[in-house]
Scaffold this active site. Sequence first.
Site, short mmCIF file in Angstrom:
data_model
loop_
_atom_site.label_atom_id
_atom_site.label_comp_id
_atom_site.label_asym_id
_atom_site.label_seq_id
_atom_site.Cartn_x
_atom_site.Cartn_y
_atom_site.Cartn_z
N CYS A 167 -16.58 -8.73 5.95
CA CYS A 167 -15.90 -7.46 5.70
C CYS A 167 -14.66 -7.70 4.86
O CYS A 167 -13.81 -8.51 5.23
CB CYS A 167 -15.46 -6.82 7.02
SG CYS A 167 -16.78 -6.73 8.23
N CYS A 205 0.84 -1.21 0.00
CA CYS A 205 0.00 0.00 0.00
C CYS A 205 0.87 1.26 0.00
O CYS A 205 1.84 1.36 0.76
CB CYS A 205 -0.91 -0.01 1.23
SG CYS A 205 -2.03 1.40 1.28
N CYS A 263 -19.08 2.58 8.87
CA CYS A 263 -18.33 1.91 9.93
C CYS A 263 -17.07 2.75 10.12
O CYS A 263 -16.25 2.84 9.20
CB CYS A 263 -17.98 0.49 9.49
SG CYS A 263 -16.85 -0.34 10.62
N CYS A 307 -19.55 -5.59 3.93
CA CYS A 307 -18.79 -4.41 4.31
C CYS A 307 -17.49 -4.41 3.53
O CYS A 307 -16.92 -5.49 3.28
CB CYS A 307 -18.49 -4.45 5.81
SG CYS A 307 -17.50 -3.03 6.36
N CYS A 364 0.63 0.01 10.30
CA CYS A 364 0.13 -1.02 9.38
C CYS A 364 1.23 -1.84 8.70
O CYS A 364 2.16 -1.29 8.09
CB CYS A 364 -0.75 -0.36 8.32
SG CYS A 364 -1.55 -1.56 7.24
N ARG A 414 -17.66 -2.16 18.17
CA ARG A 414 -17.00 -3.45 17.86
C ARG A 414 -15.61 -3.55 18.47
O ARG A 414 -14.75 -2.68 18.26
CB ARG A 414 -16.90 -3.62 16.33
CG ARG A 414 -16.22 -4.95 15.94
CD ARG A 414 -16.32 -5.23 14.45
NE ARG A 414 -17.69 -5.06 14.03
CZ ARG A 414 -18.09 -4.17 13.13
NH1 ARG A 414 -17.22 -3.43 12.49
NH2 ARG A 414 -19.35 -4.06 12.82
N CYS A 448 0.68 4.66 6.92
CA CYS A 448 0.08 4.53 8.26
C CYS A 448 1.07 3.80 9.19
O CYS A 448 1.48 2.66 8.89
CB CYS A 448 -1.22 3.77 8.18
SG CYS A 448 -2.29 4.39 6.85
N1 SAM Z 1 -6.63 0.59 3.33
C1 SAM Z 1 -7.86 0.86 3.92
C2 SAM Z 1 -7.83 2.02 4.84
O1 SAM Z 1 -6.83 2.22 5.52
O2 SAM Z 1 -8.83 2.72 4.92
C3 SAM Z 1 -8.47 -0.31 4.63
C4 SAM Z 1 -7.66 -1.31 5.41
S1 SAM Z 1 -6.99 -0.77 6.96
C5 SAM Z 1 -5.93 -2.11 7.35
C6 SAM Z 1 -8.31 -0.79 8.12
C7 SAM Z 1 -8.05 -0.35 9.54
O3 SAM Z 1 -7.40 -1.39 10.27
C8 SAM Z 1 -7.18 0.85 9.78
O4 SAM Z 1 -7.85 2.04 9.59
C9 SAM Z 1 -6.78 0.67 11.23
O5 SAM Z 1 -7.71 1.33 12.08
C10 SAM Z 1 -6.84 -0.85 11.44
N2 SAM Z 1 -5.52 -1.41 11.65
C11 SAM Z 1 -4.58 -1.63 10.71
N3 SAM Z 1 -3.45 -2.14 11.26
C12 SAM Z 1 -3.67 -2.24 12.59
C13 SAM Z 1 -2.87 -2.68 13.70
N4 SAM Z 1 -1.62 -3.10 13.55
N5 SAM Z 1 -3.43 -2.65 14.93
C14 SAM Z 1 -4.70 -2.22 15.09
N6 SAM Z 1 -5.49 -1.79 14.08
C15 SAM Z 1 -4.99 -1.78 12.85
FE1 SF4 Z 2 -2.76 1.15 3.46
FE2 SF4 Z 2 -2.62 -0.06 5.82
FE3 SF4 Z 2 -2.94 2.56 5.70
FE4 SF4 Z 2 -4.97 0.96 4.95
S1 SF4 Z 2 -4.11 1.13 6.98
S2 SF4 Z 2 -4.23 2.78 3.89
S3 SF4 Z 2 -3.80 -0.75 4.07
S4 SF4 Z 2 -1.15 1.42 4.97
#
Ligand code: SAM
Ligand code: SF4
Length: 367
Positions: free
Chosen positions: A96, A52, A187, A127, A59, A265, A56
């Site tokens: 989801c 990606c 959500c 979802c 992630c 949730r 973030c």
């Molecule tokens: N890429 C899309 C986005 O960011 O909108 C969707 C997937 S993203 C993985 C969905 C959510 O998962 C993130 O917004 C975050 O809140 C949660 N998430 C991701 N990695 C995480 C982690 N290591 N621990 C807790 N929550 C996490």
């Molecule tokens: Fe990409 Fe992970 Fe951020 Fe979602 S949370 S936008 S998958 S880097």
Amino acid sequence: MTRTDWTRGEISDLFELPFGELMLRAAKVHRAHHAPGEVQLCTLLSIKTGGCPEDCGYCSQSATANSGLKAEKLMDVDAVLAAAAEAKAAGSQRFCMGAAWREPKDRDMGAVCAMVAGVKAMGLETCMTLGILTGDQARELKAAGLDYYNHNIDTSPEHYGDIITTRTFQERLDTLAEVRGAGMAVCCGGIVGMGETRSDRIGFLHALATLPRHPESVPINALVPIRGTVLGNLLADTPLARIDDIEFVRTVAVARIAMPRSMVRLSAGRESMSEAAQALCFLAGANSIFTGDKLLTTANAGEGQDAALLAKLGMVPMQAEEPMRKSSPDRGGGSGTLTEGALSAAWAPSTTPLRVAVPLPVPGRNE
Ligand code: SAM
Ligand code: SF4
Ligand code: DTB
């Protein structure tokens, strides 16, 4: 009338309440709007993993992370539908699908919409979480049968730039407005335990509780600190690697009081939480979980473990309608029918009250 005019001070005052008082107030609000012994079961699938372009800090799927995750292509529609069928057989109510994209490309929309339509046809609620959407994409997803769109604000507006630099808090709000405009349910939640202050947790819940309409679902994730991610590297092996259980439960309780009709949730991080901490979360008003042994890229408490916990607590899969969707003429998906196989396998251990011994049609959900 559900309030959307909460002040930061009011949210802060809730956090400051003695724990017992906060729990009582949250439980009272929960009982006024939800069936307290019921929990909604959702299953996650990563339909496009890794690579990606966003940064973030939490992630594993960010191309900037060093998590060792292999980037994959978008899954085939048939493989997604097979996973959804498995989730349904295991008793899940909502499916989801998440993609590691900044935003979907128009060339991917056909496959993604076919996934939505196929999952919906199985009688599951649908979802998706695909990143930033245009209005046209939101309307396309809605037309395909998408019930919910997940798009998290993740933290307080003030803290956002410390966690993610490739997009802004305002861009998150813009996509949420497109999702609402297309008529889908929202959500939206975030993550705690990222080294933020309580003031950030207050700002995070304040931002959610003052949206023009509360999200129908509010996922509260506890950070899963993944090695190779900015936050995982920073926090792993420090006392900050896991948020304090009581502070986590407080966050759930304040979310319940400030957004009384939303589903709250318990999302990521449940695997490392004790049964007692999870039980307190349910008392505080959490009423939805992700089941299955995997989230997107990390492990989750599997169905067997969840079935045992809910049986211990005398809780059952959700039968009632979500309060915020009762008035919705086109509320989506779920047949509300739990299969006999799934029930006997997972949800009817001998200690569970025999409320759901046969496939049970839920009034008004089978049209
Ligand atoms: N890429 C899309 C986005 O960011 O909108 C969707 C997937 S993203 C993985 C969905 C959510 O998962 C993130 O917004 C975050 O809140 C949660 N998430 C991701 N990695 C995480 C982690 N290591 N621990 C807790 N929550 C996490
Ligand atoms: Fe990409 Fe992970 Fe951020 Fe979602 S949370 S936008 S998958 S880097
Ligand atoms: C949400 O708030 N939590 C889910 C879902 N929405 C998409 C994702 C949790 C991901 C946890 C880390 C992982 O498995 O990679």
